[in-house]
Design a protein around this motif. Structure first.
Motif, PDB file in Angstrom:
ATOM      1  N   PRO A  81     -13.247  44.414   7.415  1.00 18.33           N
ATOM      2  CA  PRO A  81     -12.873  43.190   6.703  1.00 18.33           C
ATOM      3  C   PRO A  81     -12.790  43.432   5.194  1.00 18.33           C
ATOM      4  N   THR A  82     -11.691  43.007   4.602  1.00 13.48           N
ATOM      5  CA  THR A  82     -11.437  43.269   3.189  1.00 13.48           C
ATOM      6  C   THR A  82     -11.006  41.980   2.494  1.00 13.48           C
ATOM      7  N   ALA A  83     -11.650  41.684   1.368  1.00 12.64           N
ATOM      8  CA  ALA A  83     -11.301  40.500   0.580  1.00 12.64           C
ATOM      9  C   ALA A  83     -10.897  40.931  -0.823  1.00 12.64           C
ATOM     10  N   CYS A  84      -9.714  40.534  -1.239  1.00  7.47           N
ATOM     11  CA  CYS A  84      -9.205  40.841  -2.579  1.00  7.47           C
ATOM     12  C   CYS A  84      -9.122  39.543  -3.386  1.00  7.47           C
ATOM     13  N   CYS A  85      -9.428  39.652  -4.670  1.00  3.27           N
ATOM     14  CA  CYS A  85      -9.338  38.458  -5.514  1.00  3.27           C
ATOM     15  C   CYS A  85      -8.620  38.758  -6.814  1.00  3.27           C
ATOM     16  N   PHE A  86      -8.107  37.703  -7.402  1.00  3.79           N
ATOM     17  CA  PHE A  86      -7.581  37.744  -8.763  1.00  3.79           C
ATOM     18  C   PHE A  86      -8.128  36.528  -9.499  1.00  3.79           C
ATOM     19  N   THR A  87      -8.148  36.615 -10.814  1.00  4.82           N
ATOM     20  CA  THR A  87      -8.622  35.505 -11.639  1.00  4.82           C
ATOM     21  C   THR A  87      -7.426  34.854 -12.326  1.00  4.82           C
ATOM     22  N   ALA A  88      -7.277  33.549 -12.148  1.00  2.63           N
ATOM     23  CA  ALA A  88      -6.160  32.854 -12.783  1.00  2.63           C
ATOM     24  C   ALA A  88      -6.434  31.355 -12.798  1.00  2.63           C
ATOM     25  N   TYR A  89      -5.763  30.672 -13.730  1.00  2.00           N
ATOM     26  CA  TYR A  89      -5.956  29.242 -13.930  1.00  2.00           C
ATOM     27  C   TYR A  89      -4.602  28.556 -14.050  1.00  2.00           C
ATOM     28  N   LYS A 100      -5.140  26.415 -19.729  1.00  2.00           N
ATOM     29  CA  LYS A 100      -6.377  26.638 -20.477  1.00  2.00           C
ATOM     30  C   LYS A 100      -7.406  25.542 -20.194  1.00  2.00           C
ATOM     31  N   ARG A 101      -6.913  24.378 -19.853  1.00  2.00           N
ATOM     32  CA  ARG A 101      -7.818  23.246 -19.673  1.00  2.00           C
ATOM     33  C   ARG A 101      -8.771  23.449 -18.497  1.00  2.00           C
ATOM     34  N   ASP A 102      -8.296  24.055 -17.412  1.00  2.00           N
ATOM     35  CA  ASP A 102      -9.177  24.236 -16.254  1.00  2.00           C
ATOM     36  C   ASP A 102      -9.891  25.587 -16.249  1.00  2.00           C
ATOM     37  N   ALA A 103      -9.731  26.367 -17.320  1.00  2.00           N
ATOM     38  CA  ALA A 103     -10.460  27.631 -17.459  1.00  2.00           C
ATOM     39  C   ALA A 103     -11.829  27.378 -18.084  1.00  2.00           C
ATOM     40  N   PRO A 104     -12.823  28.182 -17.731  1.00  2.00           N
ATOM     41  CA  PRO A 104     -14.125  28.058 -18.396  1.00  2.00           C
ATOM     42  C   PRO A 104     -14.045  28.563 -19.830  1.00  2.00           C
ATOM     43  N   HIS A 105     -15.158  28.577 -20.512  1.00  2.00           N
ATOM     44  CA  HIS A 105     -15.173  28.911 -21.941  1.00  2.00           C
ATOM     45  C   HIS A 105     -15.233  30.418 -22.170  1.00  2.00           C
ATOM     46  N   TRP A 106     -14.147  31.095 -21.762  1.00  2.00           N
ATOM     47  CA  TRP A 106     -14.054  32.532 -21.998  1.00  2.00           C
ATOM     48  C   TRP A 106     -14.002  32.844 -23.489  1.00  2.00           C
ATOM     49  N   GLY A 166     -14.339  32.235 -11.808  1.00  2.00           N
ATOM     50  CA  GLY A 166     -15.489  32.738 -12.551  1.00  2.00           C
ATOM     51  C   GLY A 166     -15.611  34.232 -12.347  1.00  2.00           C
ATOM     52  N   PRO A 167     -16.682  34.839 -12.838  1.00  2.00           N
ATOM     53  CA  PRO A 167     -16.819  36.288 -12.717  1.00  2.00           C
ATOM     54  C   PRO A 167     -16.983  36.793 -11.284  1.00  2.00           C
ATOM     55  N   SER A 168     -17.708  36.092 -10.429  1.00  2.00           N
ATOM     56  CA  SER A 168     -18.029  36.610  -9.102  1.00  2.00           C
ATOM     57  C   SER A 168     -16.975  36.249  -8.062  1.00  2.00           C
ATOM     58  N   ILE A 169     -16.634  37.202  -7.214  1.00  2.00           N
ATOM     59  CA  ILE A 169     -15.700  36.944  -6.118  1.00  2.00           C
ATOM     60  C   ILE A 169     -16.278  35.973  -5.096  1.00  2.00           C
ATOM     61  N   PHE A 170     -17.611  35.812  -5.099  1.00  2.00           N
ATOM     62  CA  PHE A 170     -18.266  34.948  -4.120  1.00  2.00           C
ATOM     63  C   PHE A 170     -18.401  33.492  -4.582  1.00  2.00           C
ATOM     64  N   PHE A 171     -18.203  33.237  -5.890  1.00  2.00           N
ATOM     65  CA  PHE A 171     -18.461  31.904  -6.422  1.00  2.00           C
ATOM     66  C   PHE A 171     -17.356  30.941  -6.029  1.00  2.00           C
ATOM     67  N   GLN A 172     -17.708  29.949  -5.188  1.00  2.00           N
ATOM     68  CA  GLN A 172     -16.793  28.898  -4.752  1.00  2.00           C
ATOM     69  C   GLN A 172     -15.503  29.456  -4.125  1.00  2.00           C
ATOM     70  N   GLY A 205     -18.904  43.032 -16.170  1.00  2.00           N
ATOM     71  CA  GLY A 205     -18.640  41.605 -16.027  1.00  2.00           C
ATOM     72  C   GLY A 205     -18.559  41.176 -14.577  1.00  2.00           C
ATOM     73  N   CYS A 206     -17.345  41.189 -14.031  1.00  2.00           N
ATOM     74  CA  CYS A 206     -17.127  40.646 -12.689  1.00  2.00           C
ATOM     75  C   CYS A 206     -17.757  41.498 -11.590  1.00  2.00           C
ATOM     76  N   ILE A 207     -17.854  42.807 -11.795  1.00  2.00           N
ATOM     77  CA  ILE A 207     -18.516  43.655 -10.797  1.00  2.00           C
ATOM     78  C   ILE A 207     -20.008  43.372 -10.781  1.00  2.00           C
ATOM     79  N   ARG A 208     -20.609  43.284 -11.948  1.00  2.00           N
ATOM     80  CA  ARG A 208     -22.035  42.972 -11.995  1.00  2.00           C
ATOM     81  C   ARG A 208     -22.315  41.600 -11.347  1.00  2.00           C
TER      82      ARG A 208
END
Length: 208
Positions: A64-72, A75-81, A116-122, A146-149
């Motif tokens: 089983p393999t899960a791939c993710c990307f980060t995108a919004y 800017k309004r729905d992005a966190p405070h990067w 967010g940083p983690s692939i598991f978050f929500q 960052g995201c790996i940690r």
């Protein structure tokens, strides 16, 4: 003997056991193509190459393999990067958000968008792994500090045996890469190599 070792940090090996699952964190074009501000870091490109090797074997063994990307959406729905390139380019409709074809197989992989940083978050990754009977999670992708940690800590907190192949993760600089692997390796995960992960997957234990 350093003080951490004296105080028993890293004394216990997590070990790989049972069925494995792999997460592939943010190998999107924003990080793997040099024309983008965050793209083309040597350690990330090394990780991309080794993760591609690992995934080839993993898919052959039905891991089983899960791939993710980060995108919004905006800017309004992005966190405070604090990273302007993320706020300006990590949008759903931006070409840099696409996953690198060297690691993504749309016909096989679970694809998730994370915010967010983690692939598991929500995201649905944990229910997917539970359904698949995964006990050991192998973490790959970028960036180590960052995201790996964050993904490593979440994997640990969900109760998975957590494994990080050093040459399947990368960062902008070598210092944060090594420092964060050493730190999570003392607490939450085993740090191994891509070859060791491949050897386990190829063994009968990986599909038991």
């Amino acid at each position: 003997m350093d003080d951490y070792k004296r105080r028993t940090y890293g004394d216990v090996s997590v070990g790989m056991k049972g069925k494995v699952g792999i997460v592939v964190v943010d190998f999107q074009l924003a990080f793997t193509q040099e024309q983008y501000p965050l793209g083309g870091a040597p350690l990330v490109m090394r990780a991309l190459k080794n993760t591609s090797r690992l995934l080839k074997v993993a898919r052959e063994h039905r891991v089983p393999t899960a791939c993710c990307f980060t995108a919004y959406k905006s800017k309004r729905d992005a966190p405070h990067w604090k990273i302007s390139a993320v706020l300006e380019q990590f949008r759903i409709d931006h070409p840099s958000s696409a996953l690198d074809p060297k690691i993504f197989d749309d016909s096989y992989d679970l694809l998730v968008r994370k915010t967010g940083p983690s692939i598991f978050f929500q995201t649905p990754v944990v229910p997917y792994f539970i359904k698949e009977g995964v006990e050991t999670v192998i973490i790959t992708g970028c960036n180590t500090s960052g995201c790996i940690r964050a993904s490593t800590i979440d994997s640990f907190q969900w109760g998975f045996r957590t494994i990080v192949p050093e040459d399947c993760v990368g960062d902008i600089e070598e210092g944060p890469h090594k420092d964060n692997l050493r730190d999570v390796g003392r607490r939450y995960a085993d740090i191994i190599s891509a070859d060791e992960a491949i050897a386990y997957i190829e063994s009968s234990k990986a599909n038991s």
